[in-house]
Motif scaffolding. Structure first.
Motif, PDB file in Angstrom:
ATOM      1  N   ILE A  83       0.844  -1.207   0.000  1.00  0.00           N
ATOM      2  CA  ILE A  83       0.000   0.000   0.000  1.00  0.00           C
ATOM      3  C   ILE A  83       0.873   1.249   0.000  1.00  0.00           C
ATOM      4  N   ARG A  84       1.949   1.221   0.784  1.00  0.00           N
ATOM      5  CA  ARG A  84       2.879   2.366   0.806  1.00  0.00           C
ATOM      6  C   ARG A  84       3.438   2.632  -0.592  1.00  0.00           C
ATOM      7  N   THR A  85       3.821   1.574  -1.297  1.00  0.00           N
ATOM      8  CA  THR A  85       4.343   1.716  -2.652  1.00  0.00           C
ATOM      9  C   THR A  85       3.279   2.295  -3.582  1.00  0.00           C
ATOM     10  N   GLN A  86       2.060   1.813  -3.458  1.00  0.00           N
ATOM     11  CA  GLN A  86       0.967   2.349  -4.264  1.00  0.00           C
ATOM     12  C   GLN A  86       0.730   3.831  -3.985  1.00  0.00           C
ATOM     13  N   ASN A  87       1.050   4.260  -2.775  1.00  0.00           N
ATOM     14  CA  ASN A  87       0.893   5.674  -2.401  1.00  0.00           C
ATOM     15  C   ASN A  87       2.136   6.502  -2.702  1.00  0.00           C
ATOM     16  N   GLY A  88       3.079   5.911  -3.475  1.00  0.00           N
ATOM     17  CA  GLY A  88       4.168   6.708  -4.018  1.00  0.00           C
ATOM     18  C   GLY A  88       5.483   6.659  -3.282  1.00  0.00           C
ATOM     19  N   HIS A  89       5.632   5.720  -2.309  1.00  0.00           N
ATOM     20  CA  HIS A  89       6.893   5.684  -1.552  1.00  0.00           C
ATOM     21  C   HIS A  89       7.336   4.228  -1.387  1.00  0.00           C
ATOM     22  N   PRO A  90       7.996   3.658  -2.398  1.00  0.00           N
ATOM     23  CA  PRO A  90       8.432   2.255  -2.302  1.00  0.00           C
ATOM     24  C   PRO A  90       9.406   1.997  -1.156  1.00  0.00           C
ATOM     25  N   ALA A  91      10.304   2.944  -0.896  1.00  0.00           N
ATOM     26  CA  ALA A  91      11.299   2.751   0.169  1.00  0.00           C
ATOM     27  C   ALA A  91      10.676   2.992   1.536  1.00  0.00           C
ATOM     28  N   PRO A  92      11.109   2.264   2.563  1.00  0.00           N
ATOM     29  CA  PRO A  92      10.583   2.507   3.907  1.00  0.00           C
ATOM     30  C   PRO A  92      11.049   3.855   4.445  1.00  0.00           C
TER      31      PRO A  92
END
Length: 512
Positions: free
Chosen positions: A173-182
């Motif tokens: 979900i984070r990747t889908q929201n534009g931030h693949p890296a933690p």
């Protein structure tokens, strides 16, 4: 009995006046710890105009912006080297559900901010916006998780969303929201004011809840957590005792403490701009209680943690007054005077002098709320006297703490008295020594004679913050009425440093 001659009485009077206006200070060169930069942190809650119309402005506002983050504010905070920023609360944190603040903004659900004014929160400023702000500020985020109305699962998945570097439901979900890296957020508050707005819990019940929530707030590879337990309200030493007794030292990085300086009482906290010397004295007396609070809570922590592994985190402090007339009482907007700068300097000196245990603190709050650093009015922005204290004191960040012994004259009001002067000192990585002085006496200058044990120095320079009256403020019409100017009242006399501190002043010296 033979009466004293008028000449002898005059000599005694001159001697007593001189003694009353002289302080002695010894600074030792030996240091066994540093003054953590995180003592100089700040707090931004979804409250009033701190986030919205503060950091996060309307798209049409004619100021420099990145997305909707106001960049003149960012630059001002970068100048004082803001080390951390606490968010989303405060009381708001324990009614905040983080999933409402991610994804496309036009699809985020709205909520009622029941703690602060009953206004509608549109969740346009959420997790990604906050972490974008911290990246612009070059500071570390400090996230307060919802224990009061949230669940263990909710916090666990927020940690996973922010910190897991791999394939999982939340990282997807984070990747889908534009931030693949933690994001790798380290500082996590496990609840806020759990004794009050965060759930009205008993200390024993909270300690059990902390252990449960902390268990599932995982350390992911490359992202170990610094878990901070919700600590005491002011003088509630039983809370600290219970949490320290029931939570293993290795299970928490820090334990919080909240204390606000108020002039009168919670039902009438007094004006931010209109007060006399008697009220000023009462406020300063209450400000100085921070020293005994930190001392007593630290002593309790020492019983269970003699090696001082757990930090005392004073993550809400500052002066709290009545709101400015005509403003929303739920928005906590107050002006900021020279008095407030003296409170800031005094409190930071206290934290520096307890920096073996106090390793993190956050002033409440950054913009337009309580003891703010910055006030805004549409496109206009001003820096408060408190901001300038943080600018002066940034030299202490991550510097070696230097122990002091201070003998201060008294500042008296009626039958009461408080120390007129407070001080802290540190040595930076270049070897320069910095000494921060506050003179709380609003009428008398004070001469400080300082011995520097083992400190080698040749010259001294300085800066000062003061004004004609302790009620003086910066306004949008006169934003620089109170500002930092060079200070020339310090000199070397033999092997001593002699400083003439003007009345109601904050002075920072550099010795090289």
């Amino acid at each position: 009995m033979k009466s004293k001659s008028p000449f002898l009485l005059l000599l005694l009077f001159v001697y007593n006046v001189h003694a009353q206006n002289t302080a002695s200070l010894v600074i030792q060169s030996k240091s066994d710890h540093t003054v953590s930069r995180h003592i100089y942190g700040h707090f931004s809650e979804h409250l009033g105009r701190c986030i919205y119309d503060g950091f996060w402005v309307a798209p049409g506002l004619d100021v420099p912006k990145k997305d909707r983050i106001r960049l003149d504010i960012v630059e001002a905070l970068k100048k004082i080297k803001i080390p951390n920023l606490r968010w989303p609360g405060g009381c708001f944190a324990d009614e905040y559900h983080w999933r409402d603040g991610i994804g496309p903004r036009d699809q985020r659900p709205k909520m009622v901010n029941t703690n602060w004014g009953g206004v509608t929160e549109d969740n346009s400023f959420g997790t990604h916006e906050f972490l974008d702000l911290c990246e612009l500020l070059h500071c570390e985020p400090y996230v307060s998780a919802n224990v009061g109305s949230g669940t263990v699962e909710e916090m666990a998945k927020w940690v996973e969303y922010l910190n897991f570097d791999g394939v999982s439901p939340q990282s997807t979900i984070r990747t889908q929201n534009g931030h693949p890296a933690p994001f790798k957020v380290s500082f996590w508050g496990v609840g806020n004011e759990s004794w009050g707005c965060g759930g009205n819990m008993t200390p024993a019940f909270y300690a059990d809840q902390y252990r449960r929530y902390a268990t599932y707030a995982r350390d992911y590879p490359g992202a170990p957590l610094k878990r901070i337990a919700s600590g005491a309200n002011s003088f509630d030493y039983n809370w600290t005792e219970t949490v320290m007794k029931q939570v293993p030292v290795n299970d928490m990085w820090g334990l919080s403490l909240h204390y606000y300086t108020i002039m009168n009482g919670w039902n009438d906290k007094g004006s931010a701009t209109s007060f006399d010397e008697k009220q000023y004295f009462a406020t300063m007396k209450n400000c100085l209680l921070m020293d005994s609070l930190v001392t007593k809570h630290s002593a309790i922590m020492d019983k269970y943690d003699s090696r001082k592994k757990v930090a005392l985190v004073v993550d809400e402090w500052g002066i709290w007054t009545n709101v400015e007339p005509g403003t929303n009482p739920g928005f906590l907007y107050q002006q900021n005077s020279l008095r407030d700068a003296l409170i800031a300097g005094t409190t930071l000196n206290i934290f520096n002098n307890h920096s073996d245990r106090v390793r993190m603190a956050e002033l409440a709050q950054t913009i337009n709320v309580l003891q703010a650093l910055i006030l805004t009015n549409k496109e206009k922005m001003l820096l408060t006297p408190t901001y300038h204290v943080f600018d002066l004191y940034k030299v202490h960040q991550d510097a070696a703490y230097l122990p002091i012994t201070l003998n201060s004259p008294a500042y008296k009001s009626g039958n009461e008295e408080i120390p007129a002067v407070n001080v802290s000192a540190s040595r930076d990585s270049s070897g320069a020594v910095h000494i921060s002085f506050v003179n709380l006496n609003p009428k008398e200058k004070i001469t400080v004679s300082t011995s520097l044990d083992g400190v080698q120095w040749k010259g001294v320079t300085g800066q000062i913050l003061t004004s004609a009256k302790f009620t003086d403020i910066n306004t949008f019409e006169q934003p620089d009425k109170i500002h930092i100017v060079p200070f020339s009242g310090a000199k070397k006399q033999g092997d001593k440093l002699v400083v003439e501190l003007p009345a109601e002043s904050v002075v920072v010296l550099e010795l090289k």
